[in-house]
Design an enzyme around this catalytic site. Structure first.
Site, PDB file in Angstrom:
ATOM      1  N   ARG A  79       0.942  -1.212  -0.035  1.00  0.00           N
ATOM      2  CA  ARG A  79      -0.034   0.146  -0.113  1.00  0.00           C
ATOM      3  C   ARG A  79       0.717   1.322  -0.019  1.00  0.00           C
ATOM      4  NH1 ARG A  79      -3.621   2.763   4.384  1.00  0.00           N
ATOM      5  NH2 ARG A  79      -4.830   3.850   3.288  1.00  0.00           N
ATOM      6  N   HIS A  83       0.706   4.376  -2.664  1.00  0.00           N
ATOM      7  CA  HIS A  83       0.399   5.597  -2.220  1.00  0.00           C
ATOM      8  C   HIS A  83       1.881   6.382  -2.932  1.00  0.00           C
ATOM      9  CE1 HIS A  83      -2.885   5.871   0.740  1.00  0.00           C
ATOM     10  NE2 HIS A  83      -3.181   4.611   0.138  1.00  0.00           N
ATOM     11  N   ASP A  84       2.775   5.939  -2.839  1.00  0.00           N
ATOM     12  CA  ASP A  84       4.125   6.788  -3.234  1.00  0.00           C
ATOM     13  C   ASP A  84       3.785   7.088  -4.911  1.00  0.00           C
ATOM     14  OD1 ASP A  84       6.664   7.954  -3.420  1.00  0.00           O
ATOM     15  OD2 ASP A  84       7.421   6.211  -3.832  1.00  0.00           O
ATOM     16  N   ASN A 112      -3.066   8.975   5.120  1.00  0.00           N
ATOM     17  CA  ASN A 112      -1.933   8.567   5.727  1.00  0.00           C
ATOM     18  C   ASN A 112      -2.105   7.929   6.933  1.00  0.00           C
ATOM     19  OD1 ASN A 112      -2.082   9.942   8.121  1.00  0.00           O
ATOM     20  ND2 ASN A 112      -0.206  10.956   8.114  1.00  0.00           N
ATOM     21  N   PRO A 181      -7.273   7.998  -5.210  1.00  0.00           N
ATOM     22  CA  PRO A 181      -8.794   7.540  -4.930  1.00  0.00           C
ATOM     23  C   PRO A 181      -9.245   7.329  -3.474  1.00  0.00           C
ATOM     24  CG  PRO A 181      -7.958   6.118  -6.477  1.00  0.00           C
ATOM     25  CD  PRO A 181      -6.998   6.927  -5.899  1.00  0.00           C
ATOM     26  N   HIS A 211      -6.380  -5.658  -2.589  1.00  0.00           N
ATOM     27  CA  HIS A 211      -7.089  -5.650  -1.212  1.00  0.00           C
ATOM     28  C   HIS A 211      -7.542  -7.213  -0.848  1.00  0.00           C
ATOM     29  CE1 HIS A 211      -8.715  -1.514  -1.795  1.00  0.00           C
ATOM     30  NE2 HIS A 211      -7.291  -1.641  -1.421  1.00  0.00           N
ATOM     31  N   THR A 212      -6.818  -8.220  -1.480  1.00  0.00           N
ATOM     32  CA  THR A 212      -7.033  -9.623  -1.289  1.00  0.00           C
ATOM     33  C   THR A 212      -6.090  -9.709   0.279  1.00  0.00           C
ATOM     34  OG1 THR A 212      -6.505 -12.000  -1.896  1.00  0.00           O
ATOM     35  CG2 THR A 212      -4.827 -10.532  -2.548  1.00  0.00           C
TER      36      THR A 212
HETATM   37  C1  HEM Z   1      -8.743   1.631  -6.365  1.00  0.00           C
HETATM   38  C2  HEM Z   1      -8.373   2.779  -5.486  1.00  0.00           C
HETATM   39  C3  HEM Z   1      -8.016   2.220  -3.951  1.00  0.00           C
HETATM   40  C4  HEM Z   1      -8.868   2.541  -2.936  1.00  0.00           C
HETATM   41  C5  HEM Z   1     -10.138   3.520  -2.747  1.00  0.00           C
HETATM   42  C6  HEM Z   1      -8.124   2.124  -1.834  1.00  0.00           C
HETATM   43  C7  HEM Z   1      -8.459   2.295  -0.542  1.00  0.00           C
HETATM   44  C8  HEM Z   1      -7.881   1.717   0.698  1.00  0.00           C
HETATM   45  C9  HEM Z   1      -8.391   1.849   2.104  1.00  0.00           C
HETATM   46  C10 HEM Z   1      -9.345   2.814   2.480  1.00  0.00           C
HETATM   47  C11 HEM Z   1      -7.627   1.047   2.776  1.00  0.00           C
HETATM   48  C12 HEM Z   1      -7.824   0.906   4.006  1.00  0.00           C
HETATM   49  C13 HEM Z   1      -7.042   1.592   5.116  1.00  0.00           C
HETATM   50  C14 HEM Z   1      -7.374   1.484   6.329  1.00  0.00           C
HETATM   51  O1  HEM Z   1      -8.447   1.863   6.915  1.00  0.00           O
HETATM   52  O2  HEM Z   1      -6.356   1.068   6.999  1.00  0.00           O
HETATM   53  C15 HEM Z   1      -6.783   0.193   1.573  1.00  0.00           C
HETATM   54  C16 HEM Z   1      -5.904  -0.807   2.175  1.00  0.00           C
HETATM   55  C17 HEM Z   1      -5.095  -1.479   1.473  1.00  0.00           C
HETATM   56  N1  HEM Z   1      -4.847  -1.217   0.091  1.00  0.00           N
HETATM   57 FE1  HEM Z   1      -6.066  -0.048  -0.911  1.00  0.00          FE
HETATM   58  N2  HEM Z   1      -7.185   1.224  -2.348  1.00  0.00           N
HETATM   59  C18 HEM Z   1      -7.068   1.357  -3.613  1.00  0.00           C
HETATM   60  C19 HEM Z   1      -6.145   0.647  -4.359  1.00  0.00           C
HETATM   61  C20 HEM Z   1      -5.292  -0.022  -4.261  1.00  0.00           C
HETATM   62  C21 HEM Z   1      -3.982  -0.368  -4.875  1.00  0.00           C
HETATM   63  C22 HEM Z   1      -3.783  -0.145  -6.293  1.00  0.00           C
HETATM   64  C23 HEM Z   1      -3.307  -1.123  -3.929  1.00  0.00           C
HETATM   65  C24 HEM Z   1      -1.689  -1.926  -4.409  1.00  0.00           C
HETATM   66  C25 HEM Z   1      -1.597  -2.335  -5.467  1.00  0.00           C
HETATM   67  C26 HEM Z   1      -3.838  -1.233  -2.917  1.00  0.00           C
HETATM   68  C27 HEM Z   1      -3.168  -1.899  -1.820  1.00  0.00           C
HETATM   69  C28 HEM Z   1      -3.779  -1.821  -0.276  1.00  0.00           C
HETATM   70  C29 HEM Z   1      -3.455  -2.656   0.716  1.00  0.00           C
HETATM   71  C30 HEM Z   1      -2.394  -3.785   0.583  1.00  0.00           C
HETATM   72  C31 HEM Z   1      -4.085  -2.292   1.691  1.00  0.00           C
HETATM   73  C32 HEM Z   1      -3.973  -3.128   3.239  1.00  0.00           C
HETATM   74  C33 HEM Z   1      -2.967  -2.069   3.879  1.00  0.00           C
HETATM   75  C34 HEM Z   1      -2.824  -2.836   5.615  1.00  0.00           C
HETATM   76  O3  HEM Z   1      -3.175  -3.963   5.858  1.00  0.00           O
HETATM   77  O4  HEM Z   1      -2.119  -1.983   6.180  1.00  0.00           O
HETATM   78  N3  HEM Z   1      -5.070  -0.455  -2.590  1.00  0.00           N
HETATM   79  N4  HEM Z   1      -6.959   0.547   0.507  1.00  0.00           N
HETATM   80  C1  LIG Z   2      -0.736  11.353   9.451  1.00  0.00           C
HETATM   81  O1  LIG Z   2      -1.516  12.526   9.707  1.00  0.00           O
HETATM   82  C2  LIG Z   2      -1.813  12.709  11.056  1.00  0.00           C
HETATM   83  C3  LIG Z   2      -2.558  14.283  11.122  1.00  0.00           C
HETATM   84  O2  LIG Z   2      -3.776  14.181   9.958  1.00  0.00           O
HETATM   85  C4  LIG Z   2      -0.631  12.725  11.692  1.00  0.00           C
HETATM   86  O3  LIG Z   2      -1.158  13.272  13.252  1.00  0.00           O
HETATM   87  C5  LIG Z   2       0.288  11.378  11.749  1.00  0.00           C
HETATM   88  O4  LIG Z   2       1.203  11.625  12.615  1.00  0.00           O
HETATM   89  C6  LIG Z   2       0.362  11.246  10.422  1.00  0.00           C
HETATM   90  N1  LIG Z   2       0.982  10.044  10.324  1.00  0.00           N
HETATM   91  C7  LIG Z   2       2.180   9.605   9.750  1.00  0.00           C
HETATM   92  C8  LIG Z   2       2.745   8.063   9.802  1.00  0.00           C
HETATM   93  O5  LIG Z   2       2.717  10.665   9.340  1.00  0.00           O
END
Ligand code: HEM
Ligand SMILES: *[C@@H]1O[C@H](CO)[C@@H](O)[C@H](O)[C@H]1NC(C)=O
Ligand SMILES: *[C@@H]1O[C@H](CO)[C@@H](O)[C@H](O)[C@H]1NC(C)=O
Ligand SMILES: *[C@@H]1O[C@H](CO)[C@@H](O)[C@H](O)[C@H]1NC(C)=O
Ligand SMILES: *[C@@H]1O[C@H](CO)[C@@H](O)[C@H](O)[C@H]1NC(C)=O
Ligand SMILES: *[C@@H]1O[C@H](CO)[C@@H](O)[C@H](O)[C@H]1NC(C)=O
Ligand SMILES: *[C@@H]1O[C@H](CO)[C@@H](O)[C@H](O)[C@H]1NC(C)=O
Ligand SMILES: *[C@@H]1O[C@H](CO)[C@@H](O)[C@H](O)[C@H]1NC(C)=O
Length: 346
Positions: A79, A83-84, A112, A181, A211-212
């Site tokens: 992830r 994001h990068d 973040n 997004p 997201h698997t």
């Molecule tokens: C299509 C648009 C996408 C959206 C809107 C989206 C949104 C999100 C959100 C909201 C989370 C949960 C964050 C949290 O609440 O902890 C998440 C988790 C994650 N996303 Fe996405 N994502 C997208 C695409 C991607 C892509 C392209 C990748 C990588 C190729 C990715 C990889 C991941 C992974 C691996 C997690 C789990 C992170 C963890 O367990 O720490 N996502 N994503």
């Molecule tokens: C993410 O942003 C929040 C403020 O929106 C900040 O408090 C937090 O330290 C930031 N986390 C990281 C990993 O930089």
């Protein structure tokens, strides 16, 4: 005017000489530049063009140790790399700390809050710097580490990571909206944001398959359970049985710290079950469910379930994502510390 021109000429001449020297020394394993010709990233850049042939092996070794210690590392790194790449390209801007509080860095933007894996990148960078000072970029370390972490159970790299990325020096929270997004995005927003990065519908669907693995915080989807249109209703596109399970995990109002797994069918397996779940209307985010609302993306979702379709499209799509707006050759810098830009040279 004239002075400016001759300065530029001198500059480009000296760059040319520098390049000629380093190129002729490439076979002598001197840190240099890959040949020109439109090529950005190159397989085995560090082995072929630098004094650090062991760079990729070193990253791999440390990633294995980190994943063995903490099984949440692969999802975090994957992830983080995404994001990068989606904000200013894969140039490690996501790793930079805020230096100006009125103008916060990318990692301080809302999404973040839930990023992780920064410490893993720091540890890898530290080890790599010990052996190869100032040669391996933070952006490459992140791209390689994400690939290696996800690939461990397969015993072979799941996708190729050509290298030679360099690090940027700008990171702005204000760049995040409009590039990344949100989990509330509908199909047309997702499609437009991916198109902005030259990524297709197949890329969108395959990459969403990330997201698997991993987890999500209740806040990213609890609106679907309790107050979808502001009338205390539920999102009708969410599987009602699954919604009941989710409500138990995320009582209203959600504790911001609570997380649920995104693919309960097979939690840690990097496989096609995300797509099966999606078709049962058990995708966690509105952005996941949105992939069923367009004929082309819904067809792609269905296709990804079969045979090798997912892994082979994911491999292609990750390589495209990993090449977004990269800095190469003489652009950018090799950061010494992934958290801060290098001090200006005098
Ligand atoms: C299509 C648009 C996408 C959206 C809107 C989206 C949104 C999100 C959100 C909201 C989370 C949960 C964050 C949290 O609440 O902890 C998440 C988790 C994650 N996303 Fe996405 N994502 C997208 C695409 C991607 C892509 C392209 C990748 C990588 C190729 C990715 C990889 C991941 C992974 C691996 C997690 C789990 C992170 C963890 O367990 O720490 N996502 N994503
Ligand atoms: C993410 O942003 C929040 C403020 O929106 C900040 O408090 C937090 O330290 C930031 N986390 C990281 C990993 O930089
Ligand atoms: C192991 O993982 C934990 C978090 O689960 C972390 O706090 C610790 O620093 C990790 N140890 C190493 C050696 O990376
Ligand atoms: C910090 O950011 C603000 C807003 O962009 C800007 O006006 C200010 O000059 C910056 N300060 C420094 C020290 O760079
Ligand atoms: C998308 O492709 C166009 C045309 O090749 C190019 O100009 C643009 O920079 C690319 N955008 C990204 C984000 O790679
Ligand atoms: C539901 O949303 C509406 C409109 O945003 C808001 O006024 C109301 O307080 C919310 N109700 C609950 C229970 O969260
Ligand atoms: C809801 O999920 C269950 C499995 O938990 C599945 O059997 C059912 O078909 C799904 N319903 C819909 C409408 O997709
Ligand atoms: C950032 O990089 C650009 C382009 O390489 C350079 O012109 C600029 O001086 C750098 N800024 C800082 C603060 O290092």
């Amino acid at each position: 005017m004239k002075r400016g021109l001759s300065f530029l000429l001198l500059l480009s001449l000296s760059l040319f000489v520098f390049e000629a020297i380093t190129l002729s020394n490439a076979s002598l394993n001197i840190d240099g530049l890959p040949p020109r010709g439109g090529v950005g990233l190159i397989p085995n850049f560090y082995r072929r063009f630098t004094r650090c042939p062991q760079a990729e092996t070193l990253v791999n070794t440390i990633v294995r140790i980190k994943v063995q210690n903490d099984s949440t590392v692969p999802a975090k790194l994957l992830r983080l790399h995404y994001h990068d790449c989606f904000v200013r390209g894969c140039e490690a801007s996501i790793l930079l700390d805020t230096t100006n509080t009125t103008n916060p860095a990318e990692k301080a933007a809302f999404p973040n809050l839930t990023l992780g894996g920064f410490d893993v990148i720091d540890d890898i960078k530290e080890e790599v710097e010990k052996e190869c000072q100032g040669i391996v970029s933070c952006a490459d370390i992140l791209a390689l580490a994400a690939r290696d972490a996800v690939s461990i159970p397969f015993g072979t790299p799941l996708w190729e990571v050509p290298t030679g990325r360099r690090d940027g020096n700008i990171s702005l929270a204000s760049d995040v909206t409009g590039n990344l997004p949100s989990p509330f995005s509908d199909y047309s927003t997702l499609q437009q944001l991916f198109d902005k990065k030259n990524l297709t519908v197949d890329d969108l669907v395959a990459l969403s398959g990330a997201h698997t693995i991993g987890v999500a915080h209740c806040g990213a989807f609890s609106k679907r359970l309790y107050n979808f249109t502001g009338k205390g209703d539920m999102d009708p596109s969410l599987n009602a049985t699954y919604a009941e399970t989710l409500k138990k995990e995320c009582p209203n109002p959600a504790n911001p710290a609570t997380v649920v797994v995104m693919d309960p069918a097979r939690v840690t397996a990097f496989d096609t079950s995300y797509f099966s779940i999606l078709e049962q209307h058990r995708g966690l985010f509105q952005s996941d469910a949105a992939l069923l609302t367009n004929t082309n993306s819904a067809a792609a979702v269905n296709r990804m379930k079969f045979g090798n379709n997912f892994l082979s499209q994911f491999r292609t799509s990750m390589q495209k994502m990993g090449a977004i707006e990269v800095l190469t050759r003489t652009d950018g810098e090799i950061r010494t510390n992934c958290h801060v830009v290098n001090p200006p040279k005098n």
